[in-house]
Motif scaffolding. Structure first.
Motif: not given
Length: 392
Positions: A152-166
């Motif tokens: 649900l969080t992914y679905r709501a997000a317009d942009v995702v920030i990840a801390t690394n490539e994994s």
């Protein structure tokens, strides 16, 4: 054009949360008006309201979880209520920037999106993997619930920030996000905080070498592995030429002090708790070898360990278990024991204690990486690109 950003944090106070503080100051310098909602600290960051270096911080009281998953449900429910209450007080914003855990803050973001805000999800932890690593309950009903909340969080997000490539791979594969909507903003130590000072031999308590651990002490952080490795260093390898200091706190702190006592290490292992930066730098400047004992598990293998980056910023050689992202971060600044093999970990510590030239070489490698490819300047550019994508 920069506007008003609201940053939501639950698991640490700000500015104690160094990554979040670096993000806030980067946004401020780019012209954003930055508000933060976070819990109050116990010894620092205790004021309900503060304005620090142009960043407005709104804090709420929060009791840390105890008693397993039920305790976390109580903690997260309380935090969510306070966060929603304070967000209403702050009013309309252009961007809601939610840092997990937990994966519940999207609910506050959804309310703001109804008023035109954009949602940036800053994924500090993979909560399903965190659940499996922290609680020995398998893929039960609560595990399925945290998976659903992540979706649900992914679905709501317009942009995702990840801390690394994994983590970015997880956002693409498990979260179904488009590649152009996922940005890697690596954590990086504030180099002005980590500047070496002259070593203090007195911190070694009369022994030739000092070993140092820095970080949180939770069930998944491996302090128990480190202590058992130190017992092996003494008992199996016959090494008594060292003193060890463990800097930090967490919900297993008391248990780790007791384990040290049971292993007969109380006379050579020191637990400081959380200490001021000036004292932290003294210990790291004196340390001969730094320890990163996070065991191999579904979370640790793909997570970037802040302690590794901070050791590198101080030019210290590292002993780590063989984790995918540990190798990405440290490269040749660390040596790697087979996963969760405490005796091999102890052997690598002994090897480095006997080789000062190798320790110096590894320290230089770490400094070069922190000041080059892993520098915060690179992460700043990625963060601002993520915001530009969110508001485009």
């Amino acid at each position: 054009m920069p506007g008003k950003a609201l940053v939501l944090v639950e698991n640490l106070s700000v500015p104690f949360d160094r990554r979040v503080w670096q993000e806030c100051t980067t946004l401020r310098d780019a012209g954003w008006q930055v508000h933060v909602i976070c819990p109050q600290g116990t010894r620092r960051d205790t004021e309900p309201e503060a304005e620090i270096d142009g960043v407005r911080i709104h804090r709420y009281p929060l009791r840390a979880a105890t008693g397993g998953p039920a305790g976390y449900l109580r903690e997260y429910g309380t935090a969510l209520w306070h966060t929603a209450r304070l967000a209403r007080r702050i009013g309309p914003v252009d961007v809601v920037h939610a840092c997990n855990p937990p994966d519940l803050l999207f609910l506050v973001a959804l309310l703001a999106k109804r008023r035109g805000a954009r949602f940036v999800f800053d994924q500090h932890d993979l909560v399903p993997e965190l659940y499996l690593s922290r609680f020995d309950r398998g893929k039960d009903l609560l595990y399925r619930a945290v998976c659903a909340l992540e979706r649900l969080t992914y679905r709501a997000a317009d942009v995702v920030i990840a801390t690394n490539e994994s983590y970015r791979e997880v956002a693409l594969r498990r979260g179904g996000k488009r590649p152009e909507d996922v940005f890697v903003v690596r954590s990086a130590p504030a180099v002005d905080r980590f500047r070496r000072v002259p070593a203090e031999p007195a911190l070694k308590r009369g022994r030739p070498h000092l070993l140092c651990y820095l970080g949180v002490m939770g069930p998944q952080d491996g302090v128990d592995y480190a202590l058992r490795a130190l017992a092996a260093l003494r008992d199996d390898l016959g090494r008594t030429d060292w003193h060890a200091v463990f800097v930090g706190a967490g919900d297993t702190f008391d248990a780790m002090v007791e384990l040290s006592r049971r292993l007969g290490l109380a006379d050579r292992v020191e637990f400081t708790g959380r200490i001021p930066d000036v004292d932290l730098v003294r210990y790291l400047s004196t340390a001969d070898v730094c320890l990163s004992p996070d065991p191999h598990n579904p979370l640790n293998d793909v997570s970037t360990m802040n302690k590794v980056l901070e050791y590198m910023a101080m030019g210290r050689p590292i002993v780590s278990f063989d984790l995918r992202e540990a190798r990405v971060s440290a490269g040749d600044a660390a040596v790697y024991a087979p996963a969760n093999d405490e005796r091999e970990f102890a052997k690598l510590v002994a090897r480095l204690l006997d080789d000062p030239e190798e320790r110096d070489r590894m320290g230089r490698v770490g400094l070069h990486r922190i000041n080059g490819p892993l520098s915060w300047a690179n992460s700043q550019r990625a963060l601002l690109a993520a915001y530009a994508a969110a508001v485009r």
